[in-house]
Design an enzyme around this catalytic site. Structure first.
Site, PDB file in Angstrom:
ATOM      1  N   ASP A  13      54.862   2.283  41.871  1.00 18.21           N
ATOM      2  CA  ASP A  13      56.093   1.973  42.566  1.00 18.21           C
ATOM      3  C   ASP A  13      56.899   1.028  41.663  1.00 18.21           C
ATOM      4  OD1 ASP A  13      57.947   1.734  44.747  1.00 18.21           O
ATOM      5  OD2 ASP A  13      57.045  -0.232  45.166  1.00 18.21           O
ATOM      6  N   ARG A  14      58.198   0.935  41.869  1.00 17.08           N
ATOM      7  CA  ARG A  14      59.004   0.080  40.996  1.00 17.08           C
ATOM      8  C   ARG A  14      59.262  -1.295  41.627  1.00 17.08           C
ATOM      9  NH1 ARG A  14      65.358   0.746  39.780  1.00 17.08           N
ATOM     10  NH2 ARG A  14      65.312  -0.808  41.438  1.00 17.08           N
ATOM     11  N   ASP A  15      60.084  -1.319  42.688  1.00 17.09           N
ATOM     12  CA  ASP A  15      60.510  -2.604  43.259  1.00 17.09           C
ATOM     13  C   ASP A  15      59.325  -3.327  43.893  1.00 17.09           C
ATOM     14  OD1 ASP A  15      63.173  -2.134  42.530  1.00 17.09           O
ATOM     15  OD2 ASP A  15      63.569  -1.038  44.391  1.00 17.09           O
ATOM     16  N   ASP A  21      61.515  -7.758  44.085  1.00 15.69           N
ATOM     17  CA  ASP A  21      62.192  -6.988  45.123  1.00 15.69           C
ATOM     18  C   ASP A  21      63.246  -7.867  45.787  1.00 15.69           C
ATOM     19  OD1 ASP A  21      62.836  -4.822  46.643  1.00 15.69           O
ATOM     20  OD2 ASP A  21      60.981  -4.798  47.816  1.00 15.69           O
ATOM     21  N   ASP A  23      65.457  -8.004  49.656  1.00 14.26           N
ATOM     22  CA  ASP A  23      65.792  -7.397  50.947  1.00 14.26           C
ATOM     23  C   ASP A  23      67.223  -6.861  50.939  1.00 14.26           C
ATOM     24  OD1 ASP A  23      63.314  -7.811  52.059  1.00 14.26           O
ATOM     25  OD2 ASP A  23      63.843  -9.791  52.863  1.00 14.26           O
ATOM     26  N   ASN A  57      61.291   4.987  45.799  1.00 16.59           N
ATOM     27  CA  ASN A  57      62.330   5.239  46.806  1.00 16.59           C
ATOM     28  C   ASN A  57      63.566   4.422  46.440  1.00 16.59           C
ATOM     29  OD1 ASN A  57      60.586   6.799  48.325  1.00 16.59           O
ATOM     30  ND2 ASN A  57      60.410   5.350  50.030  1.00 16.59           N
ATOM     31  N   GLN A  58      64.707   5.076  46.332  1.00 13.38           N
ATOM     32  CA  GLN A  58      65.955   4.367  46.027  1.00 13.38           C
ATOM     33  C   GLN A  58      67.033   4.796  47.010  1.00 13.38           C
ATOM     34  OE1 GLN A  58      66.400   1.855  43.969  1.00 13.38           O
ATOM     35  NE2 GLN A  58      64.266   1.879  43.272  1.00 13.38           N
ATOM     36  N   SER A  59      66.784   4.493  48.281  1.00  9.27           N
ATOM     37  CA  SER A  59      67.735   4.918  49.313  1.00  9.27           C
ATOM     38  C   SER A  59      69.065   4.187  49.194  1.00  9.27           C
ATOM     39  CB  SER A  59      67.147   4.685  50.706  1.00  9.27           C
ATOM     40  OG  SER A  59      67.059   3.298  50.977  1.00  9.27           O
ATOM     41  N   CYS A  95      63.647   8.906  44.696  1.00  8.50           N
ATOM     42  CA  CYS A  95      64.262   9.551  45.851  1.00  8.50           C
ATOM     43  C   CYS A  95      65.546   8.805  46.181  1.00  8.50           C
ATOM     44  CB  CYS A  95      63.319   9.512  47.053  1.00  8.50           C
ATOM     45  SG  CYS A  95      64.185   9.919  48.601  1.00  8.50           S
TER      46      CYS A  95
HETATM   47 MG   LIG Z   1      58.002  -1.499  46.394  1.00  8.95          MG
HETATM   48 ZN   LIG Z   2      64.253  12.133  48.895  1.00  9.67          ZN
END
Ligand SMILES: [Mg+2]
Ligand SMILES: [Zn+2]
Length: 182
Positions: A13-15, A21, A23, A57-59, A95
């Site tokens: 995972d990255r963050d 990280d 918030d 995940n990069q929402s 993502c």
């Molecule tokens: Mg993370």
């Molecule tokens: Zn996705």
């Protein structure tokens, strides 16, 4: 007999694992702040012959908080630091969707892991996924990979909320890397 040490495919995972990280989301290269020991860990794992990947995940992209160009700039900064330390990331899968998009790639869905596996011939059964959030670990379990929790980023909160997690737990990615390397 020469000793053969296993070489792993390791999906990070990255963050909260490689960088601090937030918030409020990490939205630009300026806001992308590395965890220095994690950069060193990646270098050490690479030098020992393991392959490293990122599934993230990069929402914030889908939410309109930052653009793909911003994301690319973050990754350029990250990869430069990793290369300077002598490390290598073979590929980054991310993502960009929001939960409302109902995509197949947002962790805990397995899409990021399976697409990396297809492209790079990763045997997911013997891969190691390292993350700070429950969804990282669930994604790993969903594809039969080993999962390690790190307590950086959201890791301490993840552990507080799920005190009986059946995964190995490490303070940092560096500590996890030491256990893989010994
Ligand atoms: Mg993370
Ligand atoms: Zn996705």
């Amino acid at each position: 007999m020469p000793e053969i040490t296993p070489k792993f495919d390791i999906i990070l995972d990255r963050d909260g694992v490689i960088n601090l990280d937030s918030d409020a989301y990490v939205k630009s290269a300026d806001e992308w702040i590395s965890i220095d020991s994690s950069i060193q860990a990646i270098a050490n794992l690479h030098k020992a012959g393991h392959r490293l990947f990122i599934a993230s995940n990069q929402s914030g992209v889908g939410r309109g908080f930052f653009t793909l160009d911003d994301l690319n700039a973050m990754h350029e900064k990250m990869l430069n630091l990793i290369h300077q330390a002598g490390g290598k990331i073979t590929d980054i899968a991310f993502c960009p969707h929001t939960p409302d998009d109902q995509c197949d790639c947002r962790k805990p869905k397995p899409g990021l892991l399976t697409s990396l596996a297809n492209t790079h011939h990763i045997s997911l059964n013997s891969a190691i996924v390292i993350g700070d959030s429950l969804r990282d670990l669930q994604a790993a379990t969903n594809v039969g990979s080993k999962a390690f929790l790190v307590l950086t980023g959201k890791g301490k909160k993840t552990l507080q909320e799920n005190p009986n997690l059946p995964y190995p737990i490490f303070e940092t990615l560096y500590d996890a890397s030491q256990s893989i390397l010994t």
